[in-house]
Design an enzyme around this catalytic site. Structure first.
Site, PDB file in Angstrom:
ATOM      1  N   ASP A  50       0.818  -1.208   0.000  1.00  0.00           N
ATOM      2  CA  ASP A  50       0.000   0.000   0.000  1.00  0.00           C
ATOM      3  C   ASP A  50       0.857   1.266   0.000  1.00  0.00           C
ATOM      4  OD1 ASP A  50      -2.291   1.483   0.017  1.00  0.00           O
ATOM      5  OD2 ASP A  50      -2.718   1.210   2.144  1.00  0.00           O
ATOM      6  N   HIS A 107       3.300   3.023  -8.741  1.00  0.00           N
ATOM      7  CA  HIS A 107       3.188   1.579  -8.982  1.00  0.00           C
ATOM      8  C   HIS A 107       4.469   1.035  -9.613  1.00  0.00           C
ATOM      9  CE1 HIS A 107      -0.865   1.837  -7.710  1.00  0.00           C
ATOM     10  NE2 HIS A 107      -1.324   2.457  -8.772  1.00  0.00           N
ATOM     11  N   LEU A 157      10.849 -20.977  -2.897  1.00  0.00           N
ATOM     12  CA  LEU A 157       9.831 -20.011  -2.466  1.00  0.00           C
ATOM     13  C   LEU A 157       8.565 -20.109  -3.321  1.00  0.00           C
ATOM     14  CD1 LEU A 157       9.090 -17.328  -0.834  1.00  0.00           C
ATOM     15  CD2 LEU A 157       9.939 -16.116  -2.858  1.00  0.00           C
ATOM     16  N   SER A 198      -8.406  -5.083   4.632  1.00  0.00           N
ATOM     17  CA  SER A 198      -8.822  -4.928   3.229  1.00  0.00           C
ATOM     18  C   SER A 198      -9.070  -6.251   2.484  1.00  0.00           C
ATOM     19  CB  SER A 198      -7.798  -4.089   2.455  1.00  0.00           C
ATOM     20  OG  SER A 198      -7.644  -2.831   3.047  1.00  0.00           O
TER      21      SER A 198
HETATM   22  C1  FPP Z   1      -1.737   0.003  -3.499  1.00  0.00           C
HETATM   23  O1  FPP Z   1      -1.280   1.340  -3.406  1.00  0.00           O
HETATM   24  C2  FPP Z   1      -1.099  -0.683  -4.627  1.00  0.00           C
HETATM   25  C3  FPP Z   1      -1.756  -1.293  -5.636  1.00  0.00           C
HETATM   26  C4  FPP Z   1      -3.230  -1.372  -5.729  1.00  0.00           C
HETATM   27  C5  FPP Z   1      -1.011  -1.906  -6.758  1.00  0.00           C
HETATM   28  C6  FPP Z   1       0.170  -2.758  -6.401  1.00  0.00           C
HETATM   29  C7  FPP Z   1       0.932  -3.026  -7.616  1.00  0.00           C
HETATM   30  C8  FPP Z   1       2.284  -3.057  -7.728  1.00  0.00           C
HETATM   31  C9  FPP Z   1       3.198  -2.884  -6.592  1.00  0.00           C
HETATM   32  C10 FPP Z   1       2.907  -3.205  -9.069  1.00  0.00           C
HETATM   33  C11 FPP Z   1       3.115  -4.482  -9.719  1.00  0.00           C
HETATM   34  C12 FPP Z   1       2.918  -5.748  -9.001  1.00  0.00           C
HETATM   35  C13 FPP Z   1       3.509  -6.908  -9.364  1.00  0.00           C
HETATM   36  C14 FPP Z   1       3.224  -8.136  -8.586  1.00  0.00           C
HETATM   37  C15 FPP Z   1       4.443  -6.997 -10.470  1.00  0.00           C
HETATM   38  P1  FPP Z   1      -2.314   2.525  -3.627  1.00  0.00           P
HETATM   39  O2  FPP Z   1      -2.331   2.857  -5.063  1.00  0.00           O
HETATM   40  O3  FPP Z   1      -3.636   2.150  -3.044  1.00  0.00           O
HETATM   41  O4  FPP Z   1      -1.642   3.678  -2.814  1.00  0.00           O
HETATM   42  P2  FPP Z   1      -2.392   4.887  -2.091  1.00  0.00           P
HETATM   43  O5  FPP Z   1      -3.182   4.290  -0.972  1.00  0.00           O
HETATM   44  O6  FPP Z   1      -1.258   5.733  -1.602  1.00  0.00           O
HETATM   45  O7  FPP Z   1      -3.238   5.564  -3.099  1.00  0.00           O
END
Ligand code: FPP
Length: 241
Positions: A21, A38, A132, A197
């Site tokens: 997050d 991201h 893993l 969540s």
């Molecule tokens: C949450 O942060 C993050 C996500 C919904 C996306 C996670 C994706 C990645 C880390 C990229 C790729 C993943 C892989 C497995 C290759 P948020 O956007 O909700 O952050 P915020 O709460 O600050 O808005």
């Protein structure tokens, strides 16, 4: 250099789950579009997978995309779906060499073709690996996972293949995406949010929780070591004394 030597090798978590997050906030703080967060978050995925291999953790579960994340702007959704393709393109050979076995949690039938094909290729190429287990939660929801299990159980019962007396907490877990794996010992959520969540609702019954204040794109290997150290100081009683 990571502080791995601070860790007690006999008290390592066997299964770690991470709610990645804070990507959006990381980008916003820098005046960048959310997609940059991201992208940076993907680099931490690479680091933390590598650290988990180095630390001989048995399962790592990463919450990459929830069933609710479709509500985000289309551009952001397609950005995350593209990162998945990039991650697999760039990392698959290293995952194979590191004996990592990929496992998907969630219904990937709704993913764009390119992302789904990449994921399926990676599943196939890592299927024989024995190190893993990397569970990636994609279009995943914990409640949906439990309902899916209940439906599979009902189906087997209807076909006369299941003895209900044999169904208990352990055998129920065989109908979850984490079948055959240890239950998560440690759940990490960076970014300061204190919520679960809809993440692995069945599996977290006895998990320890670690909330980090840093945002996911800042979650380095050292932060990971800190979280595991925190875990190692806990007194786990599983309802006993
Ligand atoms: C949450 O942060 C993050 C996500 C919904 C996306 C996670 C994706 C990645 C880390 C990229 C790729 C993943 C892989 C497995 C290759 P948020 O956007 O909700 O952050 P915020 O709460 O600050 O808005």
């Amino acid at each position: 250099m990571e502080n791995y030597n601070l860790l007690d090798k006999d008290l390592m978590p066997k299964h770690v789950g991470i709610i990645m997050d804070g990507n959006g906030r990381w980008a916003k703080k820098r005046g960048l579009a959310r997609s940059f967060g991201h992208k940076e978050g993907m680099k931490r995925v690479i680091d933390i997978v590598e650290a988990s291999v180095e630390l001989d953790i048995k399962s790592l579960t990463l919450y990459a995309f929830s069933t609710e994340n479709w509500k985000r702007p289309e551009e952001e959704v397609s950005g995350i779906m593209n990162l998945l393709v990039i991650f697999i393109n760039n990392e698959l050979s290293r995952l194979v060499n590191n004996n990592v076995k990929l496992n998907v949690m969630g219904d990937i039938s709704r993913l764009p073709d390119l992302s789904r094909n990449s994921v399926e290729k990676a599943l196939l190429k890592t299927s024989k690996n024995t190190g893993l287990i990397l569970n990636i939660a994609l279009n995943y929801g914990g409640q949906t996972e439990i309902v899916r299990a209940a439906k599979a159980i009902a189906e087997e019962y209807k076909e006369g293949k299941l003895d209900l007396d044999k169904l208990d907490e352990d055998s129920f877990a065989d109908y979850l995406y984490t079948k055959g794996q240890f239950m998560p010992d440690l759940i990490i959520r960076p970014s300061g949010e204190l919520r679960i969540s809809n993440f692995m609702l069945y599996q977290i019954a006895y998990s320890e929780f670690y909330f980090a204040d840093v945002l996911w794109p800042d979650f380095s290997k050292d932060e990971y070591v800190k979280a595991i150290l925190g875990f190692q100081k806990r007194d786990r009683r599983y309802g006993g004394v």
